[in-house]
Motif scaffolding. Structure first.
Motif, mmCIF file in Angstrom:
data_model
loop_
_atom_site.group_PDB
_atom_site.id
_atom_site.type_symbol
_atom_site.label_atom_id
_atom_site.label_comp_id
_atom_site.label_asym_id
_atom_site.label_seq_id
_atom_site.Cartn_x
_atom_site.Cartn_y
_atom_site.Cartn_z
ATOM 1 N N GLY A 170 0.785 -1.232 0.000
ATOM 2 C CA GLY A 170 0.000 0.000 0.000
ATOM 3 C C GLY A 170 0.807 1.268 0.000
ATOM 4 O O GLY A 170 2.011 1.268 0.261
ATOM 5 N N TYR A 171 0.112 2.354 -0.317
ATOM 6 C CA TYR A 171 0.654 3.711 -0.231
ATOM 7 C C TYR A 171 -0.036 4.437 0.923
ATOM 8 O O TYR A 171 -1.258 4.320 1.085
ATOM 9 C CB TYR A 171 0.342 4.508 -1.495
ATOM 10 C CG TYR A 171 1.035 4.081 -2.756
ATOM 11 C CD1 TYR A 171 2.397 4.319 -2.943
ATOM 12 C CD2 TYR A 171 0.316 3.487 -3.783
ATOM 13 C CE1 TYR A 171 3.022 3.974 -4.135
ATOM 14 C CE2 TYR A 171 0.934 3.125 -4.972
ATOM 15 C CZ TYR A 171 2.285 3.366 -5.144
ATOM 16 O OH TYR A 171 2.901 3.021 -6.318
ATOM 17 N N GLU A 176 -6.943 6.309 2.637
ATOM 18 C CA GLU A 176 -8.340 6.723 2.783
ATOM 19 C C GLU A 176 -9.231 6.145 1.687
ATOM 20 O O GLU A 176 -10.460 6.170 1.805
ATOM 21 C CB GLU A 176 -8.442 8.239 2.773
ATOM 22 C CG GLU A 176 -8.034 8.891 1.467
ATOM 23 C CD GLU A 176 -8.155 10.412 1.519
ATOM 24 O OE1 GLU A 176 -8.442 11.004 0.467
ATOM 25 O OE2 GLU A 176 -7.983 10.979 2.605
ATOM 26 N N ASP A 177 -8.621 5.609 0.635
ATOM 27 C CA ASP A 177 -9.412 5.025 -0.452
ATOM 28 C C ASP A 177 -9.739 3.551 -0.198
ATOM 29 O O ASP A 177 -10.723 3.033 -0.729
ATOM 30 C CB ASP A 177 -8.656 5.145 -1.779
ATOM 31 C CG ASP A 177 -8.385 6.595 -2.149
ATOM 32 O OD1 ASP A 177 -9.290 7.425 -1.953
ATOM 33 O OD2 ASP A 177 -7.272 6.895 -2.625
ATOM 34 N N GLU A 218 -7.330 -1.645 -8.551
ATOM 35 C CA GLU A 218 -8.251 -2.138 -7.528
ATOM 36 C C GLU A 218 -7.998 -3.620 -7.278
ATOM 37 O O GLU A 218 -7.992 -4.431 -8.202
ATOM 38 C CB GLU A 218 -9.700 -1.915 -7.964
ATOM 39 C CG GLU A 218 -10.709 -2.406 -6.932
ATOM 40 C CD GLU A 218 -12.139 -2.150 -7.346
ATOM 41 O OE1 GLU A 218 -12.941 -3.108 -7.331
ATOM 42 O OE2 GLU A 218 -12.455 -0.987 -7.686
ATOM 43 N N THR A 219 -7.783 -3.964 -6.011
ATOM 44 C CA THR A 219 -7.438 -5.327 -5.628
ATOM 45 C C THR A 219 -8.310 -5.756 -4.453
ATOM 46 O O THR A 219 -8.460 -5.004 -3.486
ATOM 47 C CB THR A 219 -5.952 -5.423 -5.224
ATOM 48 O OG1 THR A 219 -5.133 -4.994 -6.322
ATOM 49 C CG2 THR A 219 -5.582 -6.834 -4.822
ATOM 50 N N ARG A 220 -8.859 -6.941 -4.547
ATOM 51 C CA ARG A 220 -9.693 -7.448 -3.456
ATOM 52 C C ARG A 220 -8.879 -8.392 -2.579
ATOM 53 O O ARG A 220 -8.194 -9.283 -3.072
ATOM 54 C CB ARG A 220 -10.945 -8.144 -3.996
ATOM 55 C CG ARG A 220 -11.904 -7.121 -4.597
ATOM 56 C CD ARG A 220 -13.276 -7.666 -4.890
ATOM 57 N NE ARG A 220 -14.141 -6.523 -5.237
ATOM 58 C CZ ARG A 220 -15.049 -5.998 -4.434
ATOM 59 N NH1 ARG A 220 -15.221 -6.514 -3.224
ATOM 60 N NH2 ARG A 220 -15.780 -4.967 -4.817
ATOM 61 N N ASN A 399 -17.846 2.103 3.248
ATOM 62 C CA ASN A 399 -16.967 3.067 2.588
ATOM 63 C C ASN A 399 -17.306 4.511 2.931
ATOM 64 O O ASN A 399 -16.900 5.429 2.223
ATOM 65 C CB ASN A 399 -17.032 2.867 1.057
ATOM 66 C CG ASN A 399 -18.450 2.969 0.528
ATOM 67 O OD1 ASN A 399 -19.379 3.161 1.290
ATOM 68 N ND2 ASN A 399 -18.593 2.837 -0.787
ATOM 69 N N SER A 400 -18.028 4.705 4.026
ATOM 70 C CA SER A 400 -18.314 6.066 4.458
ATOM 71 C C SER A 400 -17.059 6.749 4.927
ATOM 72 O O SER A 400 -16.185 6.134 5.528
ATOM 73 C CB SER A 400 -19.359 6.039 5.596
ATOM 74 O OG SER A 400 -19.476 7.302 6.184
ATOM 75 N N LYS A 401 -16.926 8.051 4.656
ATOM 76 C CA LYS A 401 -15.744 8.801 5.063
ATOM 77 C C LYS A 401 -15.921 9.474 6.409
ATOM 78 O O LYS A 401 -15.019 10.096 6.935
ATOM 79 C CB LYS A 401 -15.401 9.860 4.013
ATOM 80 C CG LYS A 401 -15.200 9.289 2.598
ATOM 81 C CD LYS A 401 -14.088 8.250 2.561
ATOM 82 C CE LYS A 401 -13.878 7.709 1.166
ATOM 83 N NZ LYS A 401 -12.877 6.658 1.117
#
Length: 406
Positions: A170-171, A176-177, A218-220, A399-401
């Motif tokens: 990850g970065y 946050e994404d 995008e990776t699951r 996925n709520s911020k």
């Protein structure tokens, strides 16, 4: 440390024709194979003068382990069968027995049930469909942490830390994404599906890993936990038809040490030439995690949320905490380490086994006292505040911020 669960004591290949010492839940065990090749496990201490059975040998009939101190012999059920100094006609008293534990072998691992529950009440050993499946290439390794097992498990299912601890996963800029898409809860295990945006993979023989996925693709990722074995299982879907599965059994050697018995499977590039790099990367990830986990405070997993905060990205970890908490508060399966330590160096205490439970039911005696456990403090009734907090975490939009702190 929790009793009445299956734990991995050793790799199957490590137990051959000689007794082998293992340690689970702070207790020394002796493992040996009988004439039929079945592994037996019992407390590693002779009733007579405390000799270590693991330092002895298996008798000629291969049905008993022999104490090296005075030659006392114990069968796989922990019953003393022979005391050489008393002669061949001596009848060994029924109470001359040590705790012996159920054993099963799966996935090249020796699993020992550290408790006294009847077979029908035990949580099952988790499945591992990839093992011995030709569609998967399997590699194994092990790793020792100077950390408590529950901390290790929680770290393993914590996807949010990957953006900061593991550069390959990850970065920080995409933290946050990433989000949890789904959580599936059960009594002794749970699974989640996470969406992440990791870096492009690099390296490998002739740079083959560069072609697996694009940068921030995008990776699951599908982490699971299982209470039996303190298992962490993670499946990473790199691209269609290309998956990596990690299956880690995290054994509490004692309250300060955890040994991970790890399998890694890949569904692609199954030639041996790619193995060395895969093992190296796995060990790098474990070392990165250990640096963080071994410095975590408090040392033990907090039993409440009173002095710690959690956010929505923690909701899957919270399912593990809640399930583990029930074993402590409702079932009373946690070893009472304070009470245990009062007897340290003075008296042998062993985790209660099914044989001991049967003996107690029949009014029969037992030589060693059983390991003390923390008494349950509540019954399974209405949800407590901790469970309500967890439910809030798991039912909030994945996925709520919005910040949600408990």
């Amino acid at each position: 440390m929790i009793t009445n669960l299956w734990y991995v004591a050793e790799w199957s290949e490590a137990v051959k024709d000689k007794p082998v010492k293992a340690k689970l839940l702070g207790q020394n065990l002796v493992l040996f194979r009988d004439l039929e090749g079945k592994v037996k496990a019992m407390a590693d201490v002779c009733l007579h003068r405390g000799g270590s059975l693991a330092g002895g040998w298996v008798n000629e009939k291969r049905d008993c382990v022999v104490c090296p101190y005075h030659g006392w012999e114990y069968d796989g059920a922990g019953k003393c069968k022979k005391i050489p100094s008393e002669g061949p006609e001596f009848k060994v008293p029924d109470r001359f027995k040590v705790d012996a534990y159920p054993v099963e072998e799966h996935y090249g691992m020796i699993w020992v049930f550290m408790g006294d529950l009847p077979e029908e009440e035990r949580y099952p050993i988790p499945p591992l469909a990839e093992y011995d499946n030709p569609k998967w290439k399997a590699l194994k390794t092990d790793f020792v942490w100077k950390a408590e097992a529950s901390r290790v498990v929680e770290n393993g299912i914590d996807i949010a830390h990957a953006s900061f601890v593991h550069p390959v996963f990850g970065y920080p800029s995409t933290a946050e994404d990433n989000y949890i898409d789904e959580v599936e809860k059960h009594e002794w295990w749970a699974r989640s599906t996470n969406v992440m945006f990791p870096p492009q993979l690099k390296g490998g023989f002739l740079g083959w890993r560069n072609f697996i996925r694009k940068d921030k693709q995008e990776t699951r990722v599908h982490p699971e936990w299982h209470l039996p074995g303190m298992i962490v299982r993670i499946q990473i879907d790199l691209r269609e038809g290309w998956q990596i599965v990690m299956f880690d059994a995290n054994t509490p050697i004692d309250e300060h040490t955890t040994k991970t018995f790890a399998w890694q499977f890949r569904s692609f590039f199954k030639q041996d030439i790619f193995d060395k790099g895969s093992v190296k990367r796995l060990k790098t990830i474990l070392l990165e995690d250990a640096e963080i986990v071994e410095a975590t405070q408090p040392y033990y997993l907090p039993e409440t949320l009173a002095n710690e905060v959690s956010v929505k990205s923690d909701k899957f970890m919270s399912t593990f905490r809640m399930a583990r908490r029930k074993l402590v508060e409702e079932k009373g399966w946690q070893i009472d380490m304070d009470e245990r330590d009062k007897h340290k160096g003075k008296q042998v205490l062993t985790v209660a086994s099914p044989g001991r439970r049967e003996a107690e039911a029949n009014g029969d005696g037992w030589v060693f006292e059983k390991m003390p456990t923390v008494a349950p403090i509540k019954k399974a009734t209405a949800k407590n505040e901790f469970e309500k907090d967890v439910d809030n975490l798991t039912t909030e939009s994945a996925n709520s911020k919005d910040s949600f702190v408990v």
